[in-house]
Design an enzyme around this catalytic site. Sequence first.
Site, PDB file in Angstrom:
ATOM      1  N   ASP A   1      -3.153 -19.518  -5.468  1.00 55.14           N
ATOM      2  CA  ASP A   1      -3.515 -18.317  -6.211  1.00 55.14           C
ATOM      3  C   ASP A   1      -2.379 -17.893  -7.131  1.00 55.14           C
ATOM      4  OD1 ASP A   1      -5.053 -16.232  -7.043  1.00 55.14           O
ATOM      5  OD2 ASP A   1      -4.867 -15.050  -5.222  1.00 55.14           O
TER       6      ASP A   1
ATOM      7  N   LEU B   1       3.686  -0.558  -1.804  1.00 49.81           N
ATOM      8  CA  LEU B   1       4.143  -1.395  -2.925  1.00 49.81           C
ATOM      9  C   LEU B   1       2.974  -2.064  -3.630  1.00 49.81           C
ATOM     10  CD1 LEU B   1       7.207  -3.201  -1.330  1.00 49.81           C
ATOM     11  CD2 LEU B   1       7.296  -1.489  -3.131  1.00 49.81           C
ATOM     12  N   GLY B   2       1.916  -2.321  -2.871  1.00 47.82           N
ATOM     13  CA  GLY B   2       0.777  -2.991  -3.496  1.00 47.82           C
ATOM     14  C   GLY B   2      -0.312  -3.272  -2.494  1.00 47.82           C
ATOM     15  N   LYS B   3      -1.477  -3.605  -3.054  1.00 43.82           N
ATOM     16  CA  LYS B   3      -2.624  -3.851  -2.203  1.00 43.82           C
ATOM     17  C   LYS B   3      -3.193  -5.216  -2.555  1.00 43.82           C
ATOM     18  CE  LYS B   3      -6.672  -1.370  -1.893  1.00 43.82           C
ATOM     19  NZ  LYS B   3      -7.417  -0.133  -2.148  1.00 43.82           N
TER      20      LYS B   3
ATOM     21  N   GLY C   1      -4.847  -6.962   2.689  1.00 43.72           N
ATOM     22  CA  GLY C   1      -4.063  -5.916   3.329  1.00 43.72           C
ATOM     23  C   GLY C   1      -3.204  -5.152   2.345  1.00 43.72           C
TER      24      GLY C   1
ATOM     25  N   VAL D   1       0.822  -3.624   1.379  1.00 43.67           N
ATOM     26  CA  VAL D   1       2.250  -3.855   1.580  1.00 43.67           C
ATOM     27  C   VAL D   1       3.021  -2.554   1.347  1.00 43.67           C
ATOM     28  CG1 VAL D   1       4.263  -5.204   0.867  1.00 43.67           C
ATOM     29  CG2 VAL D   1       1.989  -6.231   0.783  1.00 43.67           C
TER      30      VAL D   1
END
Lengths: 325, 245
Positions: A148, A34-36, A40, A42
């Site tokens: 963030d 799904l994403g980086k 880490g 996901v």
Amino acid sequence: MMNNTLKNHLCKLPSGYIIVGKWHKHSYKMIKPLGKGANGVVYLAESSKGLVAVKLSDNSTAITSEVNVLKHFSKVQGVALGPSLLDVDDWFDPYSKKVVCFYVMEYIKGEDFLSFIQKRGKEWIVILILQLLSDLEKLHQEGWVFGDLKPENLLVVGQAPKIRLLDVGGTTLKGRAIKEFTEFYDRGYWGMGSRKAEPSYDLFSVAMIMINACYLKRFEKKENGREQLIKMIGADETLRKYRKVLVRAIDGKYEHAREMHQELMAAVIDESSSTKTKSRSNQSRKRSVQKRYQKRKKRSGVLETALIVMFLLFMYVMYLYGELL
Amino acid sequence: MRKGTLKQILLITDGCSNHGEDPVAMAALAREQGITVNVIGVLDQDTIDESGLREIEGIAMAGGGVSQVVYATQLSQTVQMVTRKAMTQTLQGVVNRELKQILGSDVTMEDLPPEKRGEVMEVVDELGETAELEVLILVDTSGSMKTKLPTVKEALFDLSLSLNARIGDNHFAVFVFPGKRRDVEKVLDWTPKLEALSTVFPKLTSGGLTPTGPALREALTYFKKKRSLRSLISSDEQYFEESSM
């Protein structure tokens, strides 16, 4: 360098790959990445409880910190401030022969903030930002600062679009130093304040997200950061409407998210009422024209009666004159 | 209760040393004295050569610290990230040692079940936020580094901004090497604010040799000097406290 190869390997787990937790023995079947993030990767995965999001990382410290934050959030009743935490475990990776930490969250299906704005129009910016400010107010009340805050960490969910916060990696206890940040949204980078975790830190980022959403790009800081940002606000049609609120947020004048929420809301109402008063003044102008027209009509009516009266008087005088003769 | 002090050397360089002792050995010496050595390698567009890269990794490994090679534009983010990471690493080391004492020989944080690990991590976070931190920044100003110095300065301001947001106290000192007469030269004495640097940094002149090893060795002595001086001050304070009572 070692870390990089490990990460690359973790990013390329094939679809259908099954990982099993060392402690709790739950198994997860990877579907797709799904994403980086910085700490880490996901994956969307299938578990006995349905679809979930699994975050894998070789950095156990970072994962443990994130889990701590997510746990605190789950204690906040009734409001979904982040994804809810389902499982935390280790997995022995046969490829690197190392233990990889992971945690499992609820899978939130949605669209990322910027592409939603692009698709549905800029009028959504202020609505989603107002929602975001309400969520931040709750988060701040719990004693946390998101840190963030950026479009990548925002997701728009559901048929009635609602904003959700993702990736709690940067979330920091109030009064401590911000853990993670991204330069463009960081007030320290723009020379507008410290990196201490306080509500005004998040509110600066909110202002930057609005600027980012209108320009659809990030830009670099020049000599005087504040002047540059104010110029950018003045140069955009949408941003100009909320200029006062944005400048106050950039200057760190808001101590609570609810203050910014109130003033942004006031600016929205002001904006819509100002368009209304414009139409109202149009109406009144029309009315005054009508009135003047009516007045003229009335005056001509008076003239008419006067003439008739004079004519009748004349006739009467003529009649009397005739009688006398 | 007095919190512990974390001591770090942050070495900013762009390549291999070519003069004096082996910097890797000096880093190992630092570690023996409880000082962590972190290294940031700064690149232009060109890539760093193999031996330079090996040295950067070697110094950090021997010094128990963190190393990272970056382009000059990413320096700000990297400097604060490396310092933070090294702090956590050191604190985790301390906590692991404690765990070993309590739980037996080979237990580290990773061997704890995730639930317990979270609690230990909270302690590490807490320590990282409140501990006193001393960072000695050692900047390579030889040859090719010259063009990168403005970026280095900016990155150090940024570091000061990040670390001064912590609850714990910070002390920074800045040294450059090679110095005018000696291997290493002090440009900023121990101070909580790196902003004071703006007046001293532009004066730098860049030389030819890169004596990374000797520079590290001398930097170590500076920690000690400061230590003794400070203990003097703190004993003074105690004396005052007693007399006022």
